[in-house]
Design a protein around this motif. Structure first.
Motif, PDB file in Angstrom:
ATOM      1  N   GLN A  39      -4.251   3.869 -16.045  1.00  0.00           N
ATOM      2  CA  GLN A  39      -4.460   2.974 -15.118  1.00  0.00           C
ATOM      3  C   GLN A  39      -4.732   1.637 -15.336  1.00  0.00           C
ATOM      4  OE1 GLN A  39      -7.699   4.175 -12.508  1.00  0.00           O
ATOM      5  NE2 GLN A  39      -6.921   3.227 -10.706  1.00  0.00           N
ATOM      6  N   LEU A  40      -3.923   0.653 -15.281  1.00  0.00           N
ATOM      7  CA  LEU A  40      -4.485  -0.697 -15.542  1.00  0.00           C
ATOM      8  C   LEU A  40      -4.439  -1.496 -13.832  1.00  0.00           C
ATOM      9  CD1 LEU A  40      -2.541  -1.686 -18.569  1.00  0.00           C
ATOM     10  CD2 LEU A  40      -4.992  -0.961 -18.346  1.00  0.00           C
ATOM     11  N   ASP A  41      -3.419  -0.952 -13.090  1.00  0.00           N
ATOM     12  CA  ASP A  41      -3.410  -1.741 -11.756  1.00  0.00           C
ATOM     13  C   ASP A  41      -4.093  -1.112 -10.575  1.00  0.00           C
ATOM     14  OD1 ASP A  41      -0.985  -3.736 -12.541  1.00  0.00           O
ATOM     15  OD2 ASP A  41      -0.679  -1.657 -13.344  1.00  0.00           O
ATOM     16  N   HIS A  42      -4.756  -1.645  -9.738  1.00  0.00           N
ATOM     17  CA  HIS A  42      -5.604  -1.031  -8.840  1.00  0.00           C
ATOM     18  C   HIS A  42      -5.618  -1.796  -7.323  1.00  0.00           C
ATOM     19  CE1 HIS A  42      -8.221   0.614 -12.254  1.00  0.00           C
ATOM     20  NE2 HIS A  42      -7.656  -0.250 -12.676  1.00  0.00           N
ATOM     21  N   ILE A  43      -5.987  -0.866  -6.552  1.00  0.00           N
ATOM     22  CA  ILE A  43      -6.079  -1.454  -5.266  1.00  0.00           C
ATOM     23  C   ILE A  43      -7.538  -1.075  -4.695  1.00  0.00           C
ATOM     24  CG2 ILE A  43      -5.291  -1.484  -2.716  1.00  0.00           C
ATOM     25  CD1 ILE A  43      -2.691  -1.120  -3.614  1.00  0.00           C
ATOM     26  N   LEU A  44      -8.348  -1.787  -4.279  1.00  0.00           N
ATOM     27  CA  LEU A  44      -9.705  -1.475  -3.618  1.00  0.00           C
ATOM     28  C   LEU A  44      -9.815  -2.267  -2.133  1.00  0.00           C
ATOM     29  CD1 LEU A  44     -10.365  -2.388  -6.747  1.00  0.00           C
ATOM     30  CD2 LEU A  44     -12.333  -1.397  -6.611  1.00  0.00           C
ATOM     31  N   VAL A  45     -10.610  -1.518  -1.213  1.00  0.00           N
ATOM     32  CA  VAL A  45     -10.556  -1.984   0.076  1.00  0.00           C
ATOM     33  C   VAL A  45     -11.974  -1.912   0.502  1.00  0.00           C
ATOM     34  CG1 VAL A  45      -8.141  -1.308   0.626  1.00  0.00           C
ATOM     35  CG2 VAL A  45     -10.209   0.238   0.971  1.00  0.00           C
ATOM     36  N   SER A  46     -12.248  -2.768   1.440  1.00  0.00           N
ATOM     37  CA  SER A  46     -13.529  -2.645   2.174  1.00  0.00           C
ATOM     38  C   SER A  46     -13.731  -1.631   2.797  1.00  0.00           C
ATOM     39  CB  SER A  46     -13.904  -4.295   2.910  1.00  0.00           C
ATOM     40  OG  SER A  46     -13.053  -4.131   4.003  1.00  0.00           O
ATOM     41  N   ARG A  47     -15.020  -1.050   3.329  1.00  0.00           N
ATOM     42  CA  ARG A  47     -15.225   0.100   4.141  1.00  0.00           C
ATOM     43  C   ARG A  47     -14.665  -0.071   5.481  1.00  0.00           C
ATOM     44  NH1 ARG A  47     -17.071   4.444   1.103  1.00  0.00           N
ATOM     45  NH2 ARG A  47     -18.107   3.603  -0.595  1.00  0.00           N
ATOM     46  N   ALA A  48     -14.342  -0.971   5.976  1.00  0.00           N
ATOM     47  CA  ALA A  48     -13.711  -1.060   7.458  1.00  0.00           C
ATOM     48  C   ALA A  48     -12.327  -0.904   7.419  1.00  0.00           C
ATOM     49  CB  ALA A  48     -14.037  -2.579   7.818  1.00  0.00           C
TER      50      ALA A  48
ATOM     51  N   ASP B  74       4.007   0.013 -13.123  1.00  0.00           N
ATOM     52  CA  ASP B  74       4.467   0.477 -11.614  1.00  0.00           C
ATOM     53  C   ASP B  74       3.660  -0.291 -10.626  1.00  0.00           C
ATOM     54  OD1 ASP B  74       6.083   2.321 -12.701  1.00  0.00           O
ATOM     55  OD2 ASP B  74       4.188   3.963 -13.097  1.00  0.00           O
ATOM     56  N   PRO B  75       4.417  -0.409  -9.577  1.00  0.00           N
ATOM     57  CA  PRO B  75       3.731  -1.071  -8.394  1.00  0.00           C
ATOM     58  C   PRO B  75       2.881  -0.013  -7.680  1.00  0.00           C
ATOM     59  CG  PRO B  75       6.002  -0.604  -7.849  1.00  0.00           C
ATOM     60  CD  PRO B  75       5.744  -0.332  -9.214  1.00  0.00           C
ATOM     61  N   GLN B  76       1.984  -0.442  -6.639  1.00  0.00           N
ATOM     62  CA  GLN B  76       1.373   0.467  -5.816  1.00  0.00           C
ATOM     63  C   GLN B  76       1.227  -0.281  -4.385  1.00  0.00           C
ATOM     64  OE1 GLN B  76      -3.106   0.755  -7.330  1.00  0.00           O
ATOM     65  NE2 GLN B  76      -1.698   0.459  -9.258  1.00  0.00           N
ATOM     66  N   ILE B  77       0.818   0.812  -3.517  1.00  0.00           N
ATOM     67  CA  ILE B  77       0.717   0.099  -2.220  1.00  0.00           C
ATOM     68  C   ILE B  77      -0.086   0.793  -1.382  1.00  0.00           C
ATOM     69  CG2 ILE B  77       2.495   1.699  -1.396  1.00  0.00           C
ATOM     70  CD1 ILE B  77       3.866  -0.556   0.576  1.00  0.00           C
ATOM     71  N   THR B  78      -0.758  -0.172  -0.471  1.00  0.00           N
ATOM     72  CA  THR B  78      -1.695   0.522   0.782  1.00  0.00           C
ATOM     73  C   THR B  78      -1.116   0.297   1.905  1.00  0.00           C
ATOM     74  OG1 THR B  78      -3.878   0.733   1.340  1.00  0.00           O
ATOM     75  CG2 THR B  78      -3.238  -1.316   0.519  1.00  0.00           C
ATOM     76  N   ARG B  79      -1.162   1.063   3.112  1.00  0.00           N
ATOM     77  CA  ARG B  79      -0.857   0.829   4.368  1.00  0.00           C
ATOM     78  C   ARG B  79      -2.162   0.882   5.125  1.00  0.00           C
ATOM     79  NH1 ARG B  79       3.864   3.383   2.113  1.00  0.00           N
ATOM     80  NH2 ARG B  79       2.407   5.297   1.810  1.00  0.00           N
ATOM     81  N   ILE B  80      -2.557  -0.499   5.804  1.00  0.00           N
ATOM     82  CA  ILE B  80      -3.817  -0.523   6.614  1.00  0.00           C
ATOM     83  C   ILE B  80      -3.452  -0.189   8.074  1.00  0.00           C
ATOM     84  CG2 ILE B  80      -5.648  -1.824   7.374  1.00  0.00           C
ATOM     85  CD1 ILE B  80      -5.286  -3.544   4.525  1.00  0.00           C
ATOM     86  N   ARG B  81      -4.127   0.886   8.796  1.00  0.00           N
ATOM     87  CA  ARG B  81      -3.718   1.174   9.973  1.00  0.00           C
ATOM     88  C   ARG B  81      -4.487   0.355  10.916  1.00  0.00           C
ATOM     89  NH1 ARG B  81      -3.376   6.132   7.105  1.00  0.00           N
ATOM     90  NH2 ARG B  81      -5.597   6.434   6.642  1.00  0.00           N
ATOM     91  N   PHE B  82      -3.804  -0.126  11.905  1.00  0.00           N
ATOM     92  CA  PHE B  82      -4.446  -0.877  12.932  1.00  0.00           C
ATOM     93  C   PHE B  82      -4.109   0.050  14.336  1.00  0.00           C
ATOM     94  CE2 PHE B  82      -4.129  -3.892   9.908  1.00  0.00           C
ATOM     95  CZ  PHE B  82      -5.058  -5.082  10.053  1.00  0.00           C
ATOM     96  N   TRP B  83      -5.048  -0.274  15.271  1.00  0.00           N
ATOM     97  CA  TRP B  83      -4.788   0.252  16.638  1.00  0.00           C
ATOM     98  C   TRP B  83      -5.031  -0.620  17.481  1.00  0.00           C
ATOM     99  CZ3 TRP B  83      -7.051   2.978  12.951  1.00  0.00           C
ATOM    100  CH2 TRP B  83      -6.605   4.505  12.396  1.00  0.00           C
ATOM    101  N   ARG B  84      -4.088  -0.956  18.836  1.00  0.00           N
ATOM    102  CA  ARG B  84      -4.277  -1.833  19.774  1.00  0.00           C
ATOM    103  C   ARG B  84      -5.330  -1.123  20.535  1.00  0.00           C
ATOM    104  NH1 ARG B  84       1.810  -2.940  21.646  1.00  0.00           N
ATOM    105  NH2 ARG B  84       2.123  -0.843  21.135  1.00  0.00           N
ATOM    106  N   PRO B  85      -5.964  -2.243  21.062  1.00  0.00           N
ATOM    107  CA  PRO B  85      -7.197  -1.980  22.126  1.00  0.00           C
ATOM    108  C   PRO B  85      -6.477  -1.426  23.341  1.00  0.00           C
ATOM    109  CG  PRO B  85      -6.779  -4.109  21.887  1.00  0.00           C
ATOM    110  CD  PRO B  85      -6.115  -3.695  20.761  1.00  0.00           C
TER     111      PRO B  85
ATOM    112  N   TYR C 116      -2.633   5.152   0.638  1.00  0.00           N
ATOM    113  CA  TYR C 116      -2.388   4.578  -0.748  1.00  0.00           C
ATOM    114  C   TYR C 116      -1.205   5.501  -1.496  1.00  0.00           C
ATOM    115  CZ  TYR C 116      -3.545   3.810  -5.777  1.00  0.00           C
ATOM    116  OH  TYR C 116      -3.311   3.527  -7.240  1.00  0.00           O
ATOM    117  N   ASP C 117      -0.510   4.691  -2.147  1.00  0.00           N
ATOM    118  CA  ASP C 117       0.608   5.608  -2.848  1.00  0.00           C
ATOM    119  C   ASP C 117       0.749   4.517  -4.307  1.00  0.00           C
ATOM    120  OD1 ASP C 117       2.665   7.037  -3.787  1.00  0.00           O
ATOM    121  OD2 ASP C 117       4.002   6.144  -2.022  1.00  0.00           O
ATOM    122  N   LEU C 118       0.843   5.421  -5.320  1.00  0.00           N
ATOM    123  CA  LEU C 118       1.104   4.644  -6.658  1.00  0.00           C
ATOM    124  C   LEU C 118       2.514   5.006  -6.993  1.00  0.00           C
ATOM    125  CD1 LEU C 118      -1.478   5.000  -9.534  1.00  0.00           C
ATOM    126  CD2 LEU C 118       0.794   4.124  -9.798  1.00  0.00           C
TER     127      LEU C 118
END
Length: 598
Positions: free
Chosen positions: A556-565, A587-598, A570-572
């Motif tokens: 593992q050389l490539d990483h994704i880190l996110v804040s607690r909010a 290899d690429p990797q991806i994260t999908r951040i979920r948003f909800w409309r108010p 995540y997908d490698l």
């Protein structure tokens, strides 16, 4: 560099031990001794008997291996030896019984700038300035390396192990050294490192050792470097298989055991098992949903304007099809418009245009980009290449907040913006003049808006591991001299994130990229200590955390880190590193951040 003249070879030997003029009749086991360095180094020996087991008839390191068919009872002493003939192809064949006379030498494979005294590599015991007689025909025994043959413990942790007595029943490196020059065999070997440009691949004799679900062997900690890994090269002129991780060499793969600075111990195959593909396929991630912001990281391996269009098209198709066209892509190793030509050019607009045009042609979005040109030759990588990190983004899905002031040397800072946090410049660079970034890429920070909500993305490419000592070397544990610089870089990035969260504890922050180190490395601890950032790969089992394959180790050389909010998945996405045919070595990797409309 290999010493190819007898005069030069003798000069090296004299620096190790005084040469004797008397000829000694000895066996191979006496020459190899019970440690890595021969007790007879520098001496001329006569009429050493054995059977030829392999011939290297190419390059400047030609010669042959021969093996004593009558082994002694000491497991520490190898019965095989290499005879170095320089650029002359030796007139022998496998199966020839020979008696050899020559000078005992220890050859240390060296990289540019190294000497036999300074190199971290182990040596190869050999005969130089040799002459020989063919006395008949014979055969040598073959040792089969089964799952339990090689010890799990890798090496004694005692500094320079050159002259330490071997313990082949306890340490893997000692085991291999005690078989140096001897014929070994691996049956039905599984490939754990794909075929490279030098006609080499990696197999394992321990199929269950840290095996991942795609057939590789994962590097999960410094204390477990996967002792079953073995590099395989062919001594024959036959076609070498283009093998992927998880493939198999069915039947016997055998030959003399050599040592190279390129990965350590090498099975120099006189016989290759039949290549059986394992059916491994590149992975594809799912598309992001309407309320998900997809952010990916991808090291595109020294991509420059004018690169082979077929490779650029493959990278583009991978982004469109394998990564499902992320909203934001952080790219690493984007070179300037003239690539490695060292001409003072630093702009990369042509490089990025070629890639984004190819993405659009592949059916993807018309990406825009943001980046900052570095100062010439200040960020490491190929001289003249001026690699940097850059953002691609899909303007139909996400907005980039442009704030002036970012350049190669001006640091970016988080600032209060109403109840939220913003950037003093967007894009901007984190502490670009700090010594931590000497000859290394500076992190690029960008402010994005998705559905009206800000997201701060920090793209990284930490300094490389190129100056570290190898796992297989004579210095144990190996010195990881580059780790301290990465630790300093990690502290600066973490300090920036802490400043963001001090202004807005609920800020969405994504830190990603090629950090050039493992999740278990102390160098990355500044990023993960405390509660500020969550490493998303921690969701996976340890053996599934890898984005790169090096010397048969999936790592593992490539990483994704996110804040607690951040609420994200995540997908490698394994698309390159395990395959002989690669668009990139990462290899690429991806994260999908979920948003909800108010």
């Amino acid at each position: 560099m290999r010493v190819t003249s007898l005069l030069a070879a003798t000069a090296v030997l004299l620096s190790i031990a005084p040469a004797a003029t008397a000829r000694e009749t000895v066996r191979i086991r006496d020459i190899q001794g019970t440690a890595r360095v021969s007790p007879l180094v520098g001496r001329r020996v006569a009429d050493v008997v054995g059977v030829v087991t392999g011939v290297r008839g190419y390059g400047s390191t030609r010669g042959f291996w021969f093996q004593d068919p009558e082994a002694d009872a000491d497991p520490r002493t190898s019965e095989g030896l290499f005879v170095f003939t320089g650029e002359q192809t030796p007139a022998v064949a496998v199966g020839d019984a020979v008696t050899v006379t020559g000078v005992v030498a220890e050859h240390y494979p060296t990289a540019e700038g190294e000497t036999p005294e300074t190199t971290p590599n182990q040596s190869v015991t050999e005969l130089t300035g040799a002459s020989w007689r063919i006395t008949g025909r014979g055969s040598a025994p073959v040792e089969v390396l089964g799952p339990d043959s090689v010890p799990v413990e890798y090496a004694p942790q005692e500094g320079n192990i050159d002259k330490r007595p071997l313990e082949p029943e306890r340490y893997a490196l000692d085991f291999y050294e005690s078989r140096e020059g001897m014929v070994v065999r691996v049956d039905n070997a599984r490939v754990v490192g794909p075929t490279d440009a030098h006609r080499a691949l990696w197999v394992t004799s321990k199929p269950d050792q840290n095996a991942n679900e795609r057939g590789g062997t994962t590097y999960t900690g410094y204390t477990d470097p996967n002792s079953g890994r073995l590099r395989v090269e062919s001594l024959g002129g036959d076609a070498f298989p283009a093998a992927n991780v998880g493939d198999q060499l069915l039947g016997a793969t055998q030959g003399p055991l050599d040592y190279s600075r390129f990965g350590g111990y090498v099975l120099a195959a006189t016989r290759l098992g039949g290549h059986v593909p394992g059916g491994l396929r590149p992975e594809t991630t799912r598309p992001q949903g309407r309320d998900e912001l997809a952010i990916a990281t991808y090291n595109v391996e020294n991509l420059a304007a004018g690169a082979d269009q077929a490779r650029v098209d493959r990278l583009a198709e991978g982004i469109v099809d394998r990564l499902a066209a992320p909203d934001v892509v952080a790219l690493e190793e984007v070179q300037d418009n003239t690539g490695p030509t060292d001409d003072g050019v630093v702009a990369a607009d042509q490089t990025l245009r070629q890639l984004t045009d190819a993405i659009a042609a592949a059916g993807g979005p018309r990406y825009l980009w943001r980046q900052i040109d570095p100062r010439n030759n200040a960020d490491g990588g190929q001289p003249g290449g001026n690699i940097r990190v850059a953002f691609l983004f899909n303007p139909a899905r996400v907005s980039f907040v442009d704030r002036p002031g970012g350049d190669a040397t001006t640091p970016v800072h988080p600032v209060a913006h109403g109840e939220r946090v913003a950037l003093s410049a967007s894009p901007g660079r984190i502490a670009p003049t700090d010594p931590a970034w000497r000859d290394s890429r500076k992190p690029l920070v960008g402010e994005f808006l998705f559905r009206g909500a800000p997201v701060i993305v920090v793209a990284n490419h930490f300094t490389s591991k190129g100056d570290d000592q190898p796992l297989h070397g004579r210095f144990q544990p190996p010195a990881r001299v580059s780790a301290e610089q990465r630790a300093q870089q990690a502290r600066l990035v973490r300090g920036f994130v802490d400043e963001v969260l001090a202004i807005d504890p609920a800020a969405r922050v994504v830190v990603l990229g090629d950090l050039n180190d493992y999740g278990f490395s102390p160098a990355l601890a500044p990023l993960t200590d405390g509660a500020a950032l969550v490493p998303l790969a921690a969701e996976l089992p340890p053996v599934e955390r890898y984005s790169y394959v090096h010397e048969g180790n999936s790592q593992q050389l490539d990483h994704i880190l996110v804040s607690r909010a951040v609420d994200a998945d995540y997908d490698l996405v394994h698309t390159n590193a395990e395959f002989a045919d690669q668009a990139s070595d990462h290899d690429p990797q991806i994260t999908r951040i979920r948003f909800w409309r108010p």
